[in-house]
Design an enzyme around this catalytic site. Structure first.
Site, mmCIF file in Angstrom:
data_model
loop_
_atom_site.group_PDB
_atom_site.id
_atom_site.type_symbol
_atom_site.label_atom_id
_atom_site.label_comp_id
_atom_site.label_asym_id
_atom_site.label_seq_id
_atom_site.Cartn_x
_atom_site.Cartn_y
_atom_site.Cartn_z
ATOM 1 N N HIS A 115 38.995 52.581 45.842
ATOM 2 C CA HIS A 115 38.351 53.845 46.219
ATOM 3 C C HIS A 115 37.818 54.559 44.983
ATOM 4 C CE1 HIS A 115 39.728 53.352 50.305
ATOM 5 N NE2 HIS A 115 40.877 52.951 49.798
ATOM 6 N N GLY A 142 57.905 37.688 48.269
ATOM 7 C CA GLY A 142 57.881 38.773 49.234
ATOM 8 C C GLY A 142 57.621 40.131 48.609
ATOM 9 N N THR A 165 47.817 43.178 38.736
ATOM 10 C CA THR A 165 46.622 43.951 38.407
ATOM 11 C C THR A 165 45.659 43.164 37.518
ATOM 12 O OG1 THR A 165 47.687 44.909 36.453
ATOM 13 C CG2 THR A 165 47.911 46.119 38.538
ATOM 14 N N ARG A 180 53.660 40.813 34.648
ATOM 15 C CA ARG A 180 53.473 40.221 33.315
ATOM 16 C C ARG A 180 54.049 38.809 33.331
ATOM 17 N NH1 ARG A 180 54.258 45.611 32.142
ATOM 18 N NH2 ARG A 180 52.773 46.462 30.644
#
Length: 185
Positions: A115, A142, A165, A180
Site C-alpha cells: 500500500h 507454519g 522481506t 535472516r
C-alpha cells in the site's frame, strides 16, 4: 491510451484497488475459494474444481488443505506436487509462482500488495503489486509471511513464523523477523 487499473496492477505500476473490474475478479475468486473450503473432502479431492480452474496453472498432484484464501487466483501458478497446509493465504495482486514439490506449512501468508506510504494516496486505494517466486522443493514453516518482490531459491527452508522481506538463496535456511540466513548443522 488510458490503461485500466487491472493493466496497471499487472505491469507493476501504482493502481487503485477500488475498481469495478477488480471487484468483479475478487468476487469470482471468493466464490471459488468458498466452494473449495466448504466441499466435503471426498468430493473436493486435492483442490476444488472452481479453484483449480481459476489459477493460472495447477500442476499434477497439487494439494490444498481447507481453509484457503486468495485475492484473485488468476495470478497463481503451482508446479506439480505442491502442498499447502490449512489456513494458507495468498494475496495475489501480482504473479505468484511456486515450484514443484514445495510445501507450505499451516497459516503461511504471501502478500504481493504494497500500500502507498502517503496517507491520502493509501486512503484512495493506491497500491503496487510485487511478484513472489518460490523455487522447487522449498519448505516454508507454519505462520511464515512472504512479502512481495521476494524470490526463494530451490531447496531453501523458511522457518516457522519468519517474515521474509528479502530474497532467500537456493539451499539456504532463513528464520526470524525479518528473516535472516542461518547456518544449519
Amino acid at each position: 491510451m488510458v490503461r485500466s487499473e487491472r493493466q496497471k496492477m499487472a505491469s507493476g505500476e501504482w493502481y487503485c484497488c477500488i475498481d469495478p473490474e477488480l471487484d468483479g475478479l475478487r468476487a469470482i475468486a471468493r466464490e471459488a475459494v468458498h466452494q473449495h473450503n466448504t466441499m466435503p473432502p471426498g468430493e473436493r479431492g486435492n483442490i476444488g474444481p472452481a479453484l483449480s480452474m481459476l489459477f493460472a496453472h495447477v500442476g499434477e498432484g497439487v494439494f490444498i488443505e481447507a481453509p484457503f484464501h486468495c485475492t484473485y487466483g488468476i495470478n497463481i501458478s503451482l508446479g506439480p506436487n505442491v502442498y499447502f497446509n490449512a489456513g494458507c493465504t495468498i494475496l495475489d495482486t501480482a504473479t505468484v509462482r511456486i515450484g514443484e514439490g514445495s510445501m507450505l506449512g499451516p497459516g503461511v501468508h504471501i502478500y504481493c500488495a504494497e500500500h502507498h506510504k502517503d496517507l491520502p494516496e493509501r486512503r484512495a486505494g493506491l497500491e503496487v503489486a510485487r511478484p513472489v517466486e518460490i523455487g522447487r522443493d522449498v519448505w516454508i514453516g507454519g505462520g511464515a509471511i512472504i512479502l512481495g518482490g521476494v524470490t526463494i531459491g530451490d531447496g531453501a527452508i523458511v522457518g516457522a513464523g519468519a517474515v521474509v522481506t528479502r530474497d532467500v538463496e537456493a539451499g539456504a535456511t532463513a528464520v526470524g523477523n525479518p528473516a535472516r540466513r542461518v547456518a544449519v548443522k
